[in-house]
Design an enzyme around this catalytic site. Structure first.
Site, PDB file in Angstrom:
ATOM      1  N   TRP A  41       0.848  -1.218   0.000  1.00  0.00           N
ATOM      2  CA  TRP A  41       0.000   0.000   0.000  1.00  0.00           C
ATOM      3  C   TRP A  41       0.871   1.251   0.000  1.00  0.00           C
ATOM      4  O   TRP A  41       1.902   1.291   0.673  1.00  0.00           O
ATOM      5  CB  TRP A  41      -0.856  -0.009   1.258  1.00  0.00           C
ATOM      6  CG  TRP A  41      -1.426   1.324   1.637  1.00  0.00           C
ATOM      7  CD1 TRP A  41      -0.795   2.340   2.290  1.00  0.00           C
ATOM      8  CD2 TRP A  41      -2.747   1.803   1.355  1.00  0.00           C
ATOM      9  NE1 TRP A  41      -1.642   3.412   2.450  1.00  0.00           N
ATOM     10  CE2 TRP A  41      -2.845   3.110   1.887  1.00  0.00           C
ATOM     11  CE3 TRP A  41      -3.872   1.248   0.711  1.00  0.00           C
ATOM     12  CZ2 TRP A  41      -4.009   3.872   1.802  1.00  0.00           C
ATOM     13  CZ3 TRP A  41      -5.037   2.022   0.632  1.00  0.00           C
ATOM     14  CH2 TRP A  41      -5.101   3.302   1.166  1.00  0.00           C
ATOM     15  N   MET A  42       0.470   2.304  -0.726  1.00  0.00           N
ATOM     16  CA  MET A  42       1.098   3.610  -0.536  1.00  0.00           C
ATOM     17  C   MET A  42       0.043   4.700  -0.467  1.00  0.00           C
ATOM     18  O   MET A  42      -1.026   4.590  -1.063  1.00  0.00           O
ATOM     19  CB  MET A  42       2.115   3.930  -1.621  1.00  0.00           C
ATOM     20  CG  MET A  42       1.552   4.225  -2.974  1.00  0.00           C
ATOM     21  SD  MET A  42       2.854   4.761  -4.121  1.00  0.00           S
ATOM     22  CE  MET A  42       2.475   6.478  -4.230  1.00  0.00           C
ATOM     23  N   ASP A  44       0.430   9.136   0.918  1.00  0.00           N
ATOM     24  CA  ASP A  44       0.986  10.468   0.606  1.00  0.00           C
ATOM     25  C   ASP A  44       2.420  10.492   0.080  1.00  0.00           C
ATOM     26  O   ASP A  44       3.279   9.752   0.569  1.00  0.00           O
ATOM     27  CB  ASP A  44       1.045  11.323   1.881  1.00  0.00           C
ATOM     28  CG  ASP A  44      -0.233  11.341   2.654  1.00  0.00           C
ATOM     29  OD1 ASP A  44      -1.246  10.869   2.149  1.00  0.00           O
ATOM     30  OD2 ASP A  44      -0.189  11.819   3.800  1.00  0.00           O
ATOM     31  N   GLN A  60       4.416   7.378   1.921  1.00  0.00           N
ATOM     32  CA  GLN A  60       3.790   6.576   2.975  1.00  0.00           C
ATOM     33  C   GLN A  60       3.598   5.173   2.430  1.00  0.00           C
ATOM     34  O   GLN A  60       2.946   4.979   1.391  1.00  0.00           O
ATOM     35  CB  GLN A  60       2.426   7.183   3.354  1.00  0.00           C
ATOM     36  CG  GLN A  60       2.529   8.467   4.138  1.00  0.00           C
ATOM     37  CD  GLN A  60       2.955   8.197   5.563  1.00  0.00           C
ATOM     38  OE1 GLN A  60       2.146   7.856   6.398  1.00  0.00           O
ATOM     39  NE2 GLN A  60       4.235   8.371   5.870  1.00  0.00           N
ATOM     40  N   PHE A 106       4.498   8.719  10.048  1.00  0.00           N
ATOM     41  CA  PHE A 106       3.520   9.408   9.205  1.00  0.00           C
ATOM     42  C   PHE A 106       4.215  10.451   8.322  1.00  0.00           C
ATOM     43  O   PHE A 106       5.431  10.628   8.367  1.00  0.00           O
ATOM     44  CB  PHE A 106       2.453  10.068  10.088  1.00  0.00           C
ATOM     45  CG  PHE A 106       1.327   9.138  10.496  1.00  0.00           C
ATOM     46  CD1 PHE A 106       1.438   7.763  10.390  1.00  0.00           C
ATOM     47  CD2 PHE A 106       0.136   9.668  10.996  1.00  0.00           C
ATOM     48  CE1 PHE A 106       0.388   6.922  10.767  1.00  0.00           C
ATOM     49  CE2 PHE A 106      -0.913   8.847  11.374  1.00  0.00           C
ATOM     50  CZ  PHE A 106      -0.793   7.471  11.256  1.00  0.00           C
ATOM     51  N   SER A 107       3.383  11.186   7.601  1.00  0.00           N
ATOM     52  CA  SER A 107       3.897  12.084   6.543  1.00  0.00           C
ATOM     53  C   SER A 107       4.806  13.190   7.058  1.00  0.00           C
ATOM     54  O   SER A 107       4.710  13.603   8.216  1.00  0.00           O
ATOM     55  CB  SER A 107       2.724  12.693   5.796  1.00  0.00           C
ATOM     56  OG  SER A 107       2.188  11.705   4.966  1.00  0.00           O
ATOM     57  N   GLU A 221      -4.840  18.236   6.770  1.00  0.00           N
ATOM     58  CA  GLU A 221      -3.734  17.299   6.602  1.00  0.00           C
ATOM     59  C   GLU A 221      -2.758  17.859   5.563  1.00  0.00           C
ATOM     60  O   GLU A 221      -3.137  18.589   4.640  1.00  0.00           O
ATOM     61  CB  GLU A 221      -4.266  15.938   6.133  1.00  0.00           C
ATOM     62  CG  GLU A 221      -5.222  15.302   7.139  1.00  0.00           C
ATOM     63  CD  GLU A 221      -5.492  13.830   6.854  1.00  0.00           C
ATOM     64  OE1 GLU A 221      -6.009  13.516   5.771  1.00  0.00           O
ATOM     65  OE2 GLU A 221      -5.172  12.991   7.713  1.00  0.00           O
ATOM     66  N   TRP A 302     -17.319   4.570   0.217  1.00  0.00           N
ATOM     67  CA  TRP A 302     -17.637   3.455  -0.687  1.00  0.00           C
ATOM     68  C   TRP A 302     -17.043   2.128  -0.223  1.00  0.00           C
ATOM     69  O   TRP A 302     -17.233   1.101  -0.846  1.00  0.00           O
ATOM     70  CB  TRP A 302     -17.116   3.761  -2.098  1.00  0.00           C
ATOM     71  CG  TRP A 302     -17.862   4.861  -2.757  1.00  0.00           C
ATOM     72  CD1 TRP A 302     -19.205   5.069  -2.705  1.00  0.00           C
ATOM     73  CD2 TRP A 302     -17.322   5.910  -3.568  1.00  0.00           C
ATOM     74  NE1 TRP A 302     -19.536   6.184  -3.438  1.00  0.00           N
ATOM     75  CE2 TRP A 302     -18.402   6.720  -3.976  1.00  0.00           C
ATOM     76  CE3 TRP A 302     -16.031   6.239  -3.994  1.00  0.00           C
ATOM     77  CZ2 TRP A 302     -18.238   7.822  -4.788  1.00  0.00           C
ATOM     78  CZ3 TRP A 302     -15.866   7.336  -4.805  1.00  0.00           C
ATOM     79  CH2 TRP A 302     -16.953   8.129  -5.187  1.00  0.00           C
TER      80      TRP A 302
HETATM   81  C1  FRU Z   1      -2.989  12.020   4.755  1.00  0.00           C
HETATM   82  C2  FRU Z   1      -2.603  11.302   6.024  1.00  0.00           C
HETATM   83  C3  FRU Z   1      -1.675  12.159   6.847  1.00  0.00           C
HETATM   84  C4  FRU Z   1      -0.928  11.164   7.672  1.00  0.00           C
HETATM   85  C5  FRU Z   1      -0.787   9.999   6.719  1.00  0.00           C
HETATM   86  C6  FRU Z   1      -0.838   8.654   7.382  1.00  0.00           C
HETATM   87  O1  FRU Z   1      -3.339  11.187   3.713  1.00  0.00           O
HETATM   88  O2  FRU Z   1      -3.762  10.938   6.755  1.00  0.00           O
HETATM   89  O3  FRU Z   1      -2.341  13.162   7.587  1.00  0.00           O
HETATM   90  O4  FRU Z   1       0.314  11.634   8.090  1.00  0.00           O
HETATM   91  O5  FRU Z   1      -1.841  10.119   5.787  1.00  0.00           O
HETATM   92  O6  FRU Z   1      -0.507   7.654   6.486  1.00  0.00           O
END
Ligand code: FRU
Length: 494
Positions: A41-42, A44, A60, A106-107, A221, A302
């Site tokens: 999975w990917m 951000d 990510q 996280f990002s 975000e 969905w």
């Molecule tokens: C945005 C988000 C970020 C977070 C990341 C987690 O798509 O929700 O806010 O850091 O994805 O994977």
């Protein structure tokens, strides 16, 4: 010990990627020229930058399944943002502040400082009271192997910001100081918080750069902030703001007060598959942005992110785009010029007069991976709408409706593939316009449509197979004149 733990977790992730990547490479839905993971999975884009002669994209990544979980930072390098070499995972969960299963690394963003490459990311953990997010640092001497800073976390949520809504630091340098914009929620309103630092390790809170007054959701975000000419642009992806998924605000910023006064707002992309764009500077000075070609809210509504999980992967990036500021404060967002280098099989037609109700076939590459450009000559068109059918096979198709009466464009994928749902919609700016430009990029599992001088864009994933290669156009309730039709096949790079 903990340094070793991250290395062990990276090795474990690499073994999994090695074991899965051949199956994923055989997949029939994999993208041909849009960046996607080797396996898993990917979401951000993270840490985008041009560093030591290469474009670096981090992302990510969950190397262990085709669904979101235990976030790592994947890593790849490129000369042209089209052909990629994957590097080992840059970050893996390993510390108390970033190791919870439904959390991780996280990002965040990347910056070069005194010969080192720094990653500034959100550590997400769960200490029993729900998710806690803090800002953390990792660095590298070679741009490949990273080490987490012993003094992590470097920033904790400020007062009034719940610890589960404090994430996605984007860092840049201005004169002698580093600045960071970070996503937050306060009093149920999305915010972008501004920080500054002398050394990337010690941070001082400056102020709220901008916030939702209710119209842009309860949490922002992946905020980003940069200058274009003498103006500034703030972008973010709001949670709880309906159709608005990639908002921009443009205006004036004063470093001495930290105040941002915006005059204009807009949407970078109205499609259902454009989220969390991050910007960076190309060596030639272009401001480029890359988005994640998916998003959370429609998809969780969905209950799916498309069928690619069956092939061992999920998620890709939209084509990198160059951002320019127009005189009226709006943003123009166009696909990078590099795309020309993978064109093949050019096709051109000067003009096409569409009689009402008749279908006209268009040609572009193999009808799957292609680029198509055209203009609608509005002065010689009296049709109330023009419909463009993409990736069709007689029964299935994605329907783009250019409604000249309502001044609206929509991309409807409800008949696209038996899987995808929904239609995106946006207003068209037709006033005083003589021609309306259309530019389409189609890949195996995505469509990107650009119009209104690249100020009105729609990215929609469709999982249409190779037999869905027909494309046609028709005018409704009148004639239409289409001109400067130009198309190309696009070569596989992935
Ligand atoms: C945005 C988000 C970020 C977070 C990341 C987690 O798509 O929700 O806010 O850091 O994805 O994977």
């Amino acid at each position: 010990m903990s340094k070793e733990l991250m290395q062990m977790n990276i090795q474990r992730a690499q073994l999994r990627i090695e074991a899965e990547k051949e199956e994923v490479a055989k997949g029939s839905m994999r993208q041909r020229y849009h960046f996607m993971p080797q396996a898993g999975w990917m979401n951000d884009p993270n840490g985008l930058l041009y560093y030591k002669g290469k474009y670096h994209f981090f992302f990510q990544h969950n190397p262990y399944s085709s669904f979101w979980d235990c976030m790592h930072w994947g890593h790849a390098i490129s000369d042209d943002m089209l052909h990629w070499e994957y590097l080992p995972e840059a970050l893996a969960p390993s510390e108390a502040y970033d190791s919870h299963m439904k959390g991780g690394c996280f990002s965040g963003s990347a910056i070069e400082h005194e010969g080192r490459l720094y990653l500034i990311y959100t550590g997400a953990t769960n200490v029993g009271n729900g998710m806690e997010q803090t800002q953390c640092i990792a660095y590298s001497e070679d741009g490949v192997h990273f080490e987490k800073y012993d003094g992590n976390p470097v920033i904790e949520a400020p007062e009034g910001v719940p610890a589960c809504f404090f994430r996605d630091p984007k860092v840049w340098k201005h004169e002698d100081l580093f600045y960071m914009v970070c996503g937050a929620s306060r009093g149920e309103r999305g915010q972008a918080l501004l920080y500054r630092s002398k050394d990337l390790l010690h941070w001082e809170y400056v102020n709220v750069l901008a916030e939702s007054r209710g119209e842009w959701g309860y949490m922002w975000e992946c905020p980003d902030f940069y200058s274009l000419g003498d103006k500034y642009v703030l972008t973010f992806s709001p949670m709880g703001a309906g159709d608005r998924k990639s908002v921009y605000l443009t205006g004036d910023f004063d470093y001495s007060t930290g105040k941002f006064c915006y005059q204009t707002s807009g949407e970078i992309d109205w499609g259902h598959d454009y989220y969390a764009p991050q910007s960076f500077l190309a060596p030639d000075g272009r401001r480029l942005i890359v988005g994640w070609a998916n998003e959370w809210e429609w998809m969780s509504y969905w209950k799916d992110w498309g069928p690619t999980y069956k092939e061992g992967w999920c998620g890709s990036f939209n084509i990198p785009r160059e951002v320019r500021l127009m005189e009226d404060g709006t943003l123009q967002v166009r696909p990078i010029e590099e795309i020309r280098s993978i064109r093949e099989g050019a096709y051109r037609e000067d003009a096409l007069l569409l009689e009402p109700g008749k279908e006209y076939d268009l040609k572009a590459g193999d009808g799957v991976a292609y680029e198509l450009k055209m203009k609608i000559d509005l002065e010689h068109t009296d049709a109330s709408r023009i419909e463009l059918m993409l990736r069709g096979d007689g029964q299935r198709r994605t329907r783009c409706v250019i409604d000249l009466k309502k001044a609206q464009i929509s991309v409807d994928r409800s008949l696209a593939d038996g899987w995808s749902k929904g239609a995106s919609r946006s207003p068209l700016f037709l006033k005083n316009k003589k021609k309306l430009d259309i530019h389409i990029l189609s890949d195996q599992s995505s469509l990107e449509l650009f119009t209104d001088d690249y100020r009105n864009n729609h990215s929609m994933n469709v999982f249409a197979g190779n037999e869905q290669d027909r494309m046609y156009i028709c005018a409704v309730d009148g004639q239409a004149r289409i001109e400067d039709i130009e198309s190309y096949g696009l070569k596989r790079t992935m």
